[in-house]
Write a protein that holds these residues in place. Structure first.
Motif, PDB file in Angstrom:
ATOM      1  N   ALA A 172       0.832  -1.204   0.000  1.00 28.67           N
ATOM      2  CA  ALA A 172       0.000   0.000   0.000  1.00 28.67           C
ATOM      3  C   ALA A 172       0.864   1.251   0.000  1.00 28.67           C
TER       4      ALA A 172
ATOM      5  N   HIS B 271      -4.006  -0.540 -12.079  1.00 28.97           N
ATOM      6  CA  HIS B 271      -5.394  -0.205 -11.756  1.00 28.97           C
ATOM      7  C   HIS B 271      -6.239  -0.173 -13.027  1.00 28.97           C
TER       8      HIS B 271
ATOM      9  N   GLY C 175      -9.001  -2.465 -10.481  1.00 26.94           N
ATOM     10  CA  GLY C 175      -9.117  -2.513  -9.035  1.00 26.94           C
ATOM     11  C   GLY C 175      -8.541  -3.737  -8.361  1.00 26.94           C
TER      12      GLY C 175
ATOM     13  N   SER D 289      -2.452  -0.886  -3.057  1.00 24.51           N
ATOM     14  CA  SER D 289      -3.575   0.043  -2.965  1.00 24.51           C
ATOM     15  C   SER D 289      -3.051   1.385  -2.476  1.00 24.51           C
TER      16      SER D 289
ATOM     17  N   HIS E 288      -4.065   4.938  -0.495  1.00 21.40           N
ATOM     18  CA  HIS E 288      -5.018   5.481   0.471  1.00 21.40           C
ATOM     19  C   HIS E 288      -4.671   6.939   0.739  1.00 21.40           C
TER      20      HIS E 288
ATOM     21  N   ARG F 119      -9.735   4.790  -0.008  1.00 24.16           N
ATOM     22  CA  ARG F 119      -8.918   4.295  -1.117  1.00 24.16           C
ATOM     23  C   ARG F 119      -9.067   5.222  -2.318  1.00 24.16           C
TER      24      ARG F 119
ATOM     25  N   ARG G 137      -8.803   5.699  -6.590  1.00 22.23           N
ATOM     26  CA  ARG G 137      -8.835   5.109  -7.932  1.00 22.23           C
ATOM     27  C   ARG G 137      -8.084   6.057  -8.855  1.00 22.23           C
TER      28      ARG G 137
END
Length: 152
Positions: free
Chosen positions: A24, A75, A80, A85, A87, A112, A114
């Protein structure tokens, strides 16, 4: 951030605004009183976008940029299901705390992200994201206090 690292307090460069983990990336963003920073939220009615600029000292070949670009590509390709990920955590900028008569400048978890697009040719480097958790976030009093800060 203590929640994700209970044994020690995580450290990150406040000048870069990024905390990297194995799976992450946490982006740390200041929100300025009266929206005087380039980092901001863009209200799209049913969804929320956020512009994120890294430090002017961060170059396109920096490892964190490469990791964010890899996240961006994965992504788009995996829709997804990427391994990393991203954040977002936001807080009132330190100078905004005094201007807006706030009691504190704690970070608020904004969920989160995108990926939408990036511009690696800009200085500072620009990323545009969408808040993936906006449906849950839009009713948060803490999130609204950040948005209200932009309107001052």
């Amino acid at each position: 951030m203590e929640f994700v690292s209970p044994k020690c307090r995580p450290k990150f460069s406040k000048y870069v605004g990024v905390q990297e983990w194995k799976n992450a990336i946490f982006l740390m963003m200041n929100i300025a009183y009266g929206n005087s920073y380039a980092n901001t939220f863009i209200d799209m009615e049913s969804r929320m976008q956020v512009t994120y600029y890294l430090s002017e000292k961060t170059k396109a070949d920096a490892p964190i940029i490469q990791k964010l670009v890899k996240f961006s590509r994965s992504h788009v390709e995996a829709e997804g299901r990427e391994a990393t990920s991203v954040h977002l955590f936001c807080r009132p900028a330190p100078e905004s705390v005094k201007l807006a008569n706030l009691e504190h400048s704690d970070y608020v978890y904004c969920g989160r992200l995108r990926f939408l697009k990036n511009d690696l040719s800009r200085c500072p480097i620009e990323f545009l994201f969408e808040l993936a958790d906006y449906a849950a976030l839009k009713d948060s009093p803490d999130f609204h206090s950040l948005l209200n800060l932009l309107k001052e």
